[in-house]
Design a protein around this motif. Structure first.
Motif, PDB file in Angstrom:
ATOM      1  N   ARG A  71       4.019   3.713  -1.327  1.00 16.92           N
ATOM      2  CA  ARG A  71       4.783   4.038  -2.521  1.00 16.92           C
ATOM      3  C   ARG A  71       6.243   4.268  -2.159  1.00 16.92           C
ATOM      4  O   ARG A  71       6.550   4.918  -1.171  1.00 16.92           O
ATOM      5  N   SER A 118       6.024  -0.257  -5.202  1.00 17.27           N
ATOM      6  CA  SER A 118       5.680  -0.140  -3.793  1.00 17.27           C
ATOM      7  C   SER A 118       6.913  -0.420  -2.949  1.00 17.27           C
ATOM      8  O   SER A 118       7.934  -0.895  -3.452  1.00 17.27           O
ATOM      9  N   TYR A 154      -0.719   4.799  -1.571  1.00 12.78           N
ATOM     10  CA  TYR A 154      -1.373   4.600  -2.868  1.00 12.78           C
ATOM     11  C   TYR A 154      -2.858   4.917  -2.755  1.00 12.78           C
ATOM     12  O   TYR A 154      -3.498   5.306  -3.729  1.00 12.78           O
ATOM     13  N   GLU A 209       0.832  -1.213   0.000  1.00  8.91           N
ATOM     14  CA  GLU A 209       0.000   0.000   0.000  1.00  8.91           C
ATOM     15  C   GLU A 209       0.862   1.257   0.000  1.00  8.91           C
ATOM     16  O   GLU A 209       0.337   2.364  -0.092  1.00  8.91           O
ATOM     17  N   ASN A 219       6.753   4.115  -9.272  1.00  3.32           N
ATOM     18  CA  ASN A 219       5.757   3.155  -9.720  1.00  3.32           C
ATOM     19  C   ASN A 219       5.893   1.830  -9.001  1.00  3.32           C
ATOM     20  O   ASN A 219       5.212   0.872  -9.322  1.00  3.32           O
TER      21      ASN A 219
END
Lengths: 182, 159
Positions: free
Chosen positions: B52, B60, B103, B50, B58
């Motif tokens: 970044r 995680s 995110y 969840e 792009n």
């Protein structure tokens, strides 16, 4: 006119894309701006004084520059930092981020040392508290120790003159004469 | 002999991996590992995707190979080990890096447009389709049928 609405929508989208797509997604605004500088307690590189804390940054505006000997962008901004240091317009404190002491000594020896003090953040823990996600990053602190600006990426003359100088003012007019700025 | 050739290939491939073992050992040895109990470990693994990674945006924090991502994973493990909740961990990150690390950012005045935007656009599209359908139906409707009175009048006039 029959096509007025589609043309208006298209024009709106064009403006949105022209503005939106020219913004750099790598520049993530820091939530720390306009907040007090996060607490830290780090050893200095030359050992005088042995350690420095957040309170040691107060008293006059200061640029806190996170850098590293392994970072290419830091080499790009270095000549300008040297120029700033020579001009004496602002105090510069360097935080050497995730670096080896030997490497940074060699690097500063080769390129010159613009910093009043260099602090060693060897494990990057202080960098995390300051929200650093890629060196070089420079935090501008006012005399009270509040972060007033964050420069992500190399410091430039353009950024210093246009974005930072208006926030910290001249050292001479520091005694409450903020309105005197042109 | 094919098995000898296979053995040589196997050894060559294994030799290629040697430097990576060395690097992995270096990374691991830098900091003592943080042991979590089964429940903490599960929450840690559920939360990471969840979040970044700010270096490679792009990816995680679960996937990123960036050194900052490794540092943050270590910090997050440390927080869970100290009994932090998922909300505590999110707050630790957003206090430093802003909502951008989530995110799924929380719903607030600043993010309201972000959350409601797709639904507003869908509603606008639906309204447009309805308006077009209505207009098309109106223009396609047959002209009104004159009633008997009107017809008689027309016939009278034609005389």
């Amino acid at each position: 006119m029959r096509y007025a609405i589609p043309i208006a929508v298209l024009a709106g989208l064009l403006v949105l894309f022209m503005v939106g797509l020219q913004r750099d997604p790598r520049l993530v605004p820091s939530p720390l701006v306009s907040k007090p500088a996060p607490a830290f307690d780090l050893p200095t590189l030359d050992g005088t004084p042995p350690r420095m804390r957040t309170a040691d940054l107060r008293g006059a505006p200061v640029l806190v520059n996170f850098f590293a000997s392994w970072c290419a962008g830091c080499q790009d901004e270095h000549p300008y930092l040297m120029e700033l240091a020579r001009s004496g317009r602002v105090r510069l404190v360097g935080v050497d981020y995730k670096d080896a002491a030997d490497d940074v000594h060699a690097w500063l020896g080769r390129h010159g040392n613009p910093y009043a003090s260099v602090l060693a953040d060897a494990d990057g823990r202080t960098g995390i508290d300051w929200g650093v996600y890629g060196v070089p990053e420079t935090f501008v602190l006012d005399a009270a120790g509040t972060i007033v600006y964050k420069q992500i990426g190399p410091m430039t003359q353009q950024a210093f003159e246009h974005n930072i100088m208006p926030l910290i003012g001249n050292r001479e007019s520091g005694n409450g004469n903020r309105g005197g700025q042109p | 002999m094919p098995s000898a050739r296979f053995a040589v290939r196997f050894l060559l491939c294994a030799a290629l991996l040697v430097p990576t073992f060395h690097i992995a050992a270096q990374v691991e040895s830098a900091k003592p590992p943080i042991v979590l109990d089964a429940q903490q470990e599960a929450r840690y693994r559920a939360l990471l995707p969840e979040l970044r990674c700010l270096v490679c945006q792009n990816e995680s924090l679960a996937d990123s190979q960036a050194s900052l991502a490794a540092d943050l994973r270590y910090e997050i493990r440390g927080l869970y080990a100290k009994g932090a909740s998922d909300e505590d961990v999110k707050k630790f990150l957003t206090d430093r890096y802003g909502e951008f690390v989530l995110y799924r950012p929380s719903l607030s005045a600043r993010t309201a447009l972000l959350w409601a935007g797709p639904f507003l656009l869908a509603l606008a599209g639906l309204a447009m389709v309805l308006a077009l359908v209505r207009r098309a139906r109106r223009s396609a409707a047959p002209p009104p049928v004159p009633d008997a009175e009107a017809l008689r009048k027309i016939l009278d006039e034609a005389k």
